[in-house]
Structures are given as structure tokens and as C-alpha cells.
Design an enzyme around this catalytic site. Structure first.
Site: not given
Length: 284
Positions: A33, A37, A240, A264
Site C-alpha cells: 500500500e 510497504g 567507461g 519483495e
């Protein structure tokens, strides 16, 4: 699919899983939500009983496939404050999915916010065996196990690209692969990659033996997501200036792995999960 497979009725499994497996139905998993979290227990989405129906109200965020899905597995607290799971058709009145367009990472993934405004569904849409926060968390364990393997692919691609580039890129009269600094980077990356592979393989053995525990998965997800991110960053450094070009892949992997390191369960949350398992002290 795992939520329905693990916690659904036989009728629910027969109705949804074959079609989902064939790609005829797309599903999404609605747990996270906007203000909950890393702490799913703080969810504010509610499912109020109304006769033979439930009325669901709330919001979810960072939901993969949310605006593409035909059904959503929504997690909400019932009248007693117990987390329950529900199969919600996305064409139900009051259900709205809004794509998140502002991502700088995982941009090819369809990610959404879900809004449920008094969405009324029959009681038969409830996942009857899902009771408590352990149910959605068990689904996350399955997803995290997949991440342990998936990160290996990104890391291997980044390492392969860096090694090939180092052998072909000439600076100061010789390939940069012939310099000690570049070889040290490549060997560090290889060491990390092999460790990732061995962790994933060991988890697979534990899974097959039915001895896999969520703390095992947390340890491996924590390590592999962060290790893959570091490998991608080192690969970008070896390339680079070309490392930031879309002609090469390392920058894309590095950007996407920033998301994998977070979703997750963040690196820090998995640290606390493993710490609690080792020390039997809750530091959340």
C-alpha cells in the site's frame, strides 16, 4: 497463481489456474500500500462483511500488471482485523487501476496503483484458507525464491559483456583486459556470481527436500540482489563512457537491479529477518 493454488478452494483453482497458466487470464498481487510497504501489517484496506458479500475499500501501490490484469488477489483486513485474501475481478464496479508512469527503473514492467472504492464481491471469492499475515508472506517467499535465480541472469549478462569488452578495448597500447585493475574487477565479479549460483542451487535442494525456510530465502534474496547490482555497476565502470550507452546492457541491468534490490523486501528488511532468525530478537 500461488495464492490461489495454496489458499483457494478446488472450484477457484479449476476456474482460474488453467486459464492463467495458458496466459488467457492475467493476474496481479495486491499487498503493498502507499503507506505500508515494508510493514504490510499496517495495511488499511478493509473488507467489510455484508451478508453473503464482502465490500472492499482501500488502495494498493507498486502492483505489477495491475492495469493489465483480469483478476487481482487483494489482501485486506476483515471486520476482526485479520488479513484475508480475495479474488477481485478488475471489471468490478469501484475497481480502478492507474499506471505508474514515473519510474526510472524497470520501465518495461507494467506497474500500477489500485483503488478499490466499495468493491462488492461474493463471499465465494474469498480465499478460505488464507487467514493472517502469514498467508501473503508465504506468497512473497515464493517470489523471492524466483528472484534469487533471476538476478543470476542479469549478473551473468553484465559480467560476460564486461569481459568481452575488456578483451577488445585497447588503451595505452594493449587491451584493458591485460591490466591488473580490470582483472581484479572481473575476478571479484566472478567470485560474486559463483556465490550467487551456489546459493540458488542450495535453495533448490532445500525446496525439493521440503526443508526450505523463509529465512533461507531472505538470506539468498538479500545477497543475490545486492551482489547482482554490484556486478552490474562494476561492468558499467569497465565499459567507461560506453557503459552509459543503450548499445550496451550493463547500465540497464544496474538501473533495473536498483528495483530488484528494493522489491519483495529491501536489503535492510531481509537483514532484520535473518537477524531475528539467528538471534531470536525482533529488531524491526
Amino acid at each position: 497463481m500461488y495464492a490461489i493454488y495454496r489458499y483457494g478452494t478446488e472450484e477457484q483453482k479449476r476456474t482460474y489456474l488453467p486459464r492463467m497458466a495458458r496466459g488467457e487470464l492475467i493476474g496481479c498481487f495486491g499487498l503493498t500500500e502507499p503507506d505500508a510497504g515494508s510493514d504490510p501489517a499496517a495495511m488499511t484496506t478493509r473488507a467489510a462483511k455484508d451478508g453473503d458479500f464482502y465490500v472492499i475499500s482501500g488502495a494498493k501501490r507498486w502492483i505489477t500488471n495491475g492495469h493489465l490484469a483480469d483478476i487481482a488477489v487483494i489482501w485486506a483486513k476483515d471486520d476482526a482485523g485479520i488479513v484475508r485474501g480475495f479474488i477481485v475481478p478488475t471489471d468490478a464496479p469501484g475497481f480502478h487501476a492507474v499506471p505508474i508512469r514515473t519510474k526510472a527503473s524497470m520501465r518495461m514492467s507494467a506497474t500500477s496503483e489500485l483503488y478499490l472504492d466499495h468493491v462488492k464481491i461474493p463471499q465465494s471469492y474469498q480465499l478460505p484458507d488464507a487467514r493472517g499475515l502469514g498467508a501473503p508472506l508465504s506468497c512473497l517467499t515464493q517470489a523471492r525464491y524466483g528472484i534469487v535465480w533471476g538476478t543470476i541472469g542479469a549478473a551473468l549478462d553484465a559480467l560476460t559483456e564486461a569481459a568481452l569488452y575488456a578483451k577488445s578495448r585497447v588503451a595505452f597500447g594493449k587491451p584493458i583486459a591485460a591490466t591488473q585493475l580490470v582483472q581484479a574487477h572481473i575476478v571479484d565479479m566472478e567470485s560474486q556470481l559463483v556465490t550467487m549460483q551456489l546459493l540458488a542451487r542450495q535453495l533448490g535442494h532445500l525446496y525439493a527436500d521440503h526443508t526450505l525456510r523463509y529465512a533461507h530465502v531472505s538470506l539468498a534474496k538479500r545477497h543475490n540482489a545486492r551482489a547482482a547490482l554490484m556486478i552490474a555497476r562494476q561492468a558499467r565502470e569497465i565499459l567507461g563512457g560506453n557503459g552509459i550507452s543503450t548499445e550496451y546492457h550493463s547500465m540497464r541491468h544496474a538501473a533495473n537491479l536498483e528495483t530488484v534490490d528494493t522489491y519483495e523486501g529491501t536489503y535492510e528488511i531481509h537483514t532484520l529477518i535473518v537477524g531475528r532468525d539467528l538471534l531470536q530478537e525482533d529488531a524491526f
